[in-house]
Design a protein around this motif. Structure first.
Motif, PDB file in Angstrom:
ATOM      1  N   ARG A   1       0.807  -1.221   0.000  1.00  0.00           N
ATOM      2  CA  ARG A   1       0.000   0.000   0.000  1.00  0.00           C
ATOM      3  C   ARG A   1       0.843   1.276   0.000  1.00  0.00           C
ATOM      4  O   ARG A   1       0.462   2.256  -0.606  1.00  0.00           O
ATOM      5  N   SER A   2       1.950   1.265   0.685  1.00  0.00           N
ATOM      6  CA  SER A   2       2.710   2.491   0.916  1.00  0.00           C
ATOM      7  C   SER A   2       3.801   2.760  -0.105  1.00  0.00           C
ATOM      8  O   SER A   2       4.458   3.795  -0.039  1.00  0.00           O
ATOM      9  N   GLY A   3       4.037   1.831  -1.013  1.00  0.00           N
ATOM     10  CA  GLY A   3       5.080   2.052  -2.008  1.00  0.00           C
ATOM     11  C   GLY A   3       6.449   1.678  -1.484  1.00  0.00           C
ATOM     12  O   GLY A   3       6.615   0.708  -0.748  1.00  0.00           O
ATOM     13  N   ARG A   4       7.439   2.487  -1.822  1.00  0.00           N
ATOM     14  CA  ARG A   4       8.831   2.127  -1.541  1.00  0.00           C
ATOM     15  C   ARG A   4       9.446   3.040  -0.485  1.00  0.00           C
ATOM     16  O   ARG A   4       9.224   4.239  -0.491  1.00  0.00           O
ATOM     17  N   LEU A   5      10.238   2.451   0.391  1.00  0.00           N
ATOM     18  CA  LEU A   5      11.093   3.171   1.328  1.00  0.00           C
ATOM     19  C   LEU A   5      12.526   2.781   1.014  1.00  0.00           C
ATOM     20  O   LEU A   5      12.814   1.611   0.785  1.00  0.00           O
TER      21      LEU A   5
END
Length: 154
Positions: free
Chosen positions: A133-137
């Motif tokens: 859900r949050s994409g990439r870190l």
């Protein structure tokens, strides 16, 4: 609408950590709010494999899933769980709402396989964490001594 955020945190034992990720523009109970702390890689004792450890905290009201990990230092990075002394590769890990996902020695961990070069103590390794859900870190993971064990953190 999605926006990029940057968070800079310093860990007394783990060194500097830099995160860059995507998250929704509205806050609320239906959003994951992820941060990473205590990242480190023990200096590899093998020429082609290394381990990595960190903690992912979700302060948001919605859960997320870590679906993949990558790094330019390795041909592939796999995720593993350890239960009852048995290690098993996992395709994803849940990051619960208001909870944590911990990768630590003797438990869940990252395996950097097919190393392109052996990272040395004092260097950092860039690691990309991808969430459903949050994409990439993006995390800067300090390389510690092969015998390093954090006394705080997780």
């Amino acid at each position: 609408m999605r926006r990029r955020t940057a968070v800079l945190a310093a860990g007394a034992l783990a060194g500097a950590l830099t995160l860059t990720g995507c998250s929704g523009s509205a806050s609320g109970p239906d959003r994951a709010e992820l941060s990473v702390s205590s990242p480190y890689m023990p200096q590899p004792v093998s020429a082609d494999m290394a381990a990595g450890f960190l903690t992912i905290t979700n302060k948001g009201g919605a859960g997320d899933r870590l679906t993949s990990v990558s790094s330019d230092v390795a041909g592939q990075v796999t995720m593993h769980s350890t239960e009852g002394g048995a290690m098993a590769e996992k395709s994803s890990f849940a990051v619960p709402a208001h909870g944590r996902l911990v990768f630590e020695s003797g438990g869940n961990h990252l395996m950097f396989e097919k190393l392109k070069h052996a990272p040395k103590q004092g260097q950092t390794v860039t690691v990309r964490l991808t969430f459903a859900r949050s994409g990439r870190l993006t995390v800067e993971m300090p390389v510690q001594s092969a015998t390093y064990h954090p006394s705080t953190g997780h």
